[in-house]
Design a protein around this motif. Structure first.
Motif, PDB file in Angstrom:
ATOM      1  N   SER A   1     -39.871  17.143  22.087  1.00 12.28           N
ATOM      2  CA  SER A   1     -38.503  17.661  22.095  1.00 12.28           C
ATOM      3  C   SER A   1     -37.578  16.686  21.370  1.00 12.28           C
ATOM      4  N   ASN A   2     -36.399  17.173  20.985  1.00 12.90           N
ATOM      5  CA  ASN A   2     -35.421  16.307  20.317  1.00 12.90           C
ATOM      6  C   ASN A   2     -35.021  15.135  21.197  1.00 12.90           C
ATOM      7  N   ILE A   3     -34.936  15.370  22.507  1.00 10.54           N
ATOM      8  CA  ILE A   3     -34.536  14.303  23.432  1.00 10.54           C
ATOM      9  C   ILE A   3     -35.577  13.184  23.428  1.00 10.54           C
ATOM     10  N   ALA A   4     -36.853  13.550  23.445  1.00 14.60           N
ATOM     11  CA  ALA A   4     -37.907  12.539  23.469  1.00 14.60           C
ATOM     12  C   ALA A   4     -37.953  11.761  22.160  1.00 14.60           C
ATOM     13  N   MET A   5     -37.517  12.384  21.063  1.00 11.87           N
ATOM     14  CA  MET A   5     -37.583  11.747  19.750  1.00 11.87           C
ATOM     15  C   MET A   5     -36.346  10.913  19.448  1.00 11.87           C
ATOM     16  N   GLN A   6     -35.310  11.026  20.241  1.00 11.05           N
ATOM     17  CA  GLN A   6     -34.081  10.277  19.971  1.00 11.05           C
ATOM     18  C   GLN A   6     -34.322   8.781  20.111  1.00 11.05           C
ATOM     19  N   LYS A   7     -33.754   8.049  19.164  1.00 14.72           N
ATOM     20  CA  LYS A   7     -33.838   6.591  19.223  1.00 14.72           C
ATOM     21  C   LYS A   7     -32.617   6.076  19.979  1.00 14.72           C
ATOM     22  N   PRO A   8     -32.738   4.891  20.580  1.00 20.15           N
ATOM     23  CA  PRO A   8     -31.641   4.336  21.382  1.00 20.15           C
ATOM     24  C   PRO A   8     -30.370   4.082  20.571  1.00 20.15           C
ATOM     25  N   ARG A   9     -29.262   4.128  21.291  1.00 19.75           N
ATOM     26  CA  ARG A   9     -27.936   3.858  20.723  1.00 19.75           C
ATOM     27  C   ARG A   9     -27.398   2.578  21.361  1.00 19.75           C
ATOM     28  N   ILE A  10     -26.893   1.709  20.535  1.00 18.76           N
ATOM     29  CA  ILE A  10     -26.223   0.508  21.029  1.00 18.76           C
ATOM     30  C   ILE A  10     -24.745   0.655  20.723  1.00 18.76           C
ATOM     31  N   GLU A  11     -23.933   0.316  21.694  1.00 16.75           N
ATOM     32  CA  GLU A  11     -22.476   0.320  21.510  1.00 16.75           C
ATOM     33  C   GLU A  11     -21.971  -1.099  21.684  1.00 16.75           C
ATOM     34  N   ILE A  12     -21.142  -1.515  20.753  1.00 15.82           N
ATOM     35  CA  ILE A  12     -20.469  -2.804  20.880  1.00 15.82           C
ATOM     36  C   ILE A  12     -18.980  -2.493  20.971  1.00 15.82           C
ATOM     37  N   GLU A  13     -18.440  -2.699  22.151  1.00 15.64           N
ATOM     38  CA  GLU A  13     -17.011  -2.454  22.394  1.00 15.64           C
ATOM     39  C   GLU A  13     -16.287  -3.792  22.280  1.00 15.64           C
ATOM     40  N   TYR A  14     -15.251  -3.817  21.466  1.00 12.83           N
ATOM     41  CA  TYR A  14     -14.560  -5.079  21.181  1.00 12.83           C
ATOM     42  C   TYR A  14     -13.049  -4.876  21.280  1.00 12.83           C
ATOM     43  N   CYS A  15     -12.334  -5.970  21.490  1.00 14.86           N
ATOM     44  CA  CYS A  15     -10.876  -5.941  21.571  1.00 14.86           C
ATOM     45  C   CYS A  15     -10.296  -6.116  20.163  1.00 14.86           C
ATOM     46  N   PRO A  16      -9.635  -5.071  19.631  1.00 17.32           N
ATOM     47  CA  PRO A  16      -9.035  -5.213  18.301  1.00 17.32           C
ATOM     48  C   PRO A  16      -7.869  -6.196  18.292  1.00 17.32           C
ATOM     49  N   GLY A  17      -7.146  -6.293  19.400  1.00 18.56           N
ATOM     50  CA  GLY A  17      -6.023  -7.224  19.489  1.00 18.56           C
ATOM     51  C   GLY A  17      -6.457  -8.672  19.407  1.00 18.56           C
ATOM     52  N   CYS A  18      -7.696  -8.941  19.848  1.00 16.81           N
ATOM     53  CA  CYS A  18      -8.251 -10.299  19.784  1.00 16.81           C
ATOM     54  C   CYS A  18      -8.920 -10.572  18.441  1.00 16.81           C
ATOM     55  N   ARG A  19      -8.936  -9.576  17.583  1.00 17.01           N
ATOM     56  CA  ARG A  19      -9.535  -9.688  16.249  1.00 17.01           C
ATOM     57  C   ARG A  19     -11.037  -9.954  16.304  1.00 17.01           C
ATOM     58  N   TRP A  20     -11.737  -9.216  17.181  1.00 16.56           N
ATOM     59  CA  TRP A  20     -13.167  -9.419  17.343  1.00 16.56           C
ATOM     60  C   TRP A  20     -14.006  -8.406  16.565  1.00 16.56           C
ATOM     61  N   LEU A  21     -13.391  -7.629  15.663  1.00 14.90           N
ATOM     62  CA  LEU A  21     -14.140  -6.665  14.859  1.00 14.90           C
ATOM     63  C   LEU A  21     -15.198  -7.354  14.002  1.00 14.90           C
ATOM     64  N   LEU A  22     -14.866  -8.459  13.356  1.00 15.09           N
ATOM     65  CA  LEU A  22     -15.842  -9.144  12.506  1.00 15.09           C
ATOM     66  C   LEU A  22     -17.042  -9.639  13.308  1.00 15.09           C
ATOM     67  N   ARG A  23     -16.795 -10.155  14.496  1.00 16.57           N
ATOM     68  CA  ARG A  23     -17.888 -10.614  15.370  1.00 16.57           C
ATOM     69  C   ARG A  23     -18.769  -9.426  15.757  1.00 16.57           C
ATOM     70  N   ALA A  24     -18.127  -8.316  16.158  1.00 17.59           N
ATOM     71  CA  ALA A  24     -18.871  -7.117  16.553  1.00 17.59           C
ATOM     72  C   ALA A  24     -19.677  -6.577  15.369  1.00 17.59           C
ATOM     73  N   GLY A  25     -19.066  -6.555  14.191  1.00 13.05           N
ATOM     74  CA  GLY A  25     -19.748  -6.070  12.999  1.00 13.05           C
ATOM     75  C   GLY A  25     -20.937  -6.931  12.610  1.00 13.05           C
ATOM     76  N   TRP A  26     -20.767  -8.237  12.724  1.00 11.86           N
ATOM     77  CA  TRP A  26     -21.864  -9.160  12.421  1.00 11.86           C
ATOM     78  C   TRP A  26     -23.022  -8.947  13.391  1.00 11.86           C
ATOM     79  N   MET A  27     -22.714  -8.784  14.681  1.00  8.77           N
ATOM     80  CA  MET A  27     -23.770  -8.558  15.666  1.00  8.77           C
ATOM     81  C   MET A  27     -24.480  -7.231  15.402  1.00  8.77           C
TER      82      MET A  27
END
Length: 99
Positions: free
Chosen positions: A3-29
């Motif tokens: 099934s499509n569910i069994a074939m789905q690959k994992p999703r990783i989410e990186i939630e970051y604080c834009p006010g702290c300017r952590w986008l570059l750190r999140a993007g690098w990770m």
């Protein structure tokens, strides 16, 4: 046939604080995770947080790392090991697994 569910690959989410300017750190990770686990991951999403000071990493919704809970940011070695342990605990990360 799988099934499509069994074939789905994992999703990783990186939630970051834009006010702290952590986008570059999140993007690098995200880049590091995608280069190491390109075949095993379905997606790495960058999510600007509404919570000031937030930096969290989730694997299919499960919290792997929280800057406040873990008192800081993960090192890339530690983060890759946490992701590997969810994907395939027997996977060898080469030099990252050496002391």
């Amino acid at each position: 046939m799988m099934s499509n569910i069994a074939m789905q690959k994992p999703r990783i989410e990186i939630e970051y604080c834009p006010g702290c300017r952590w986008l570059l750190r999140a993007g690098w990770m995200a880049q590091e995770l995608l280069s190491t686990f390109e075949a095993q991951l379905g997606e790495v999403a960058l999510i600007p947080s509404r919570v000031p000071g937030a930096f969290q990493v989730r694997f299919d919704g499960e919290l792997l790392w929280c800057r406040k809970r873990n008192q800081g940011f993960p090192g890339i070695k530690e983060l890759k090991q946490l992701v590997r342990d969810k994907l395939d605990p027997d996977m060898n990360l080469g030099h990252l697994d050496r002391e």
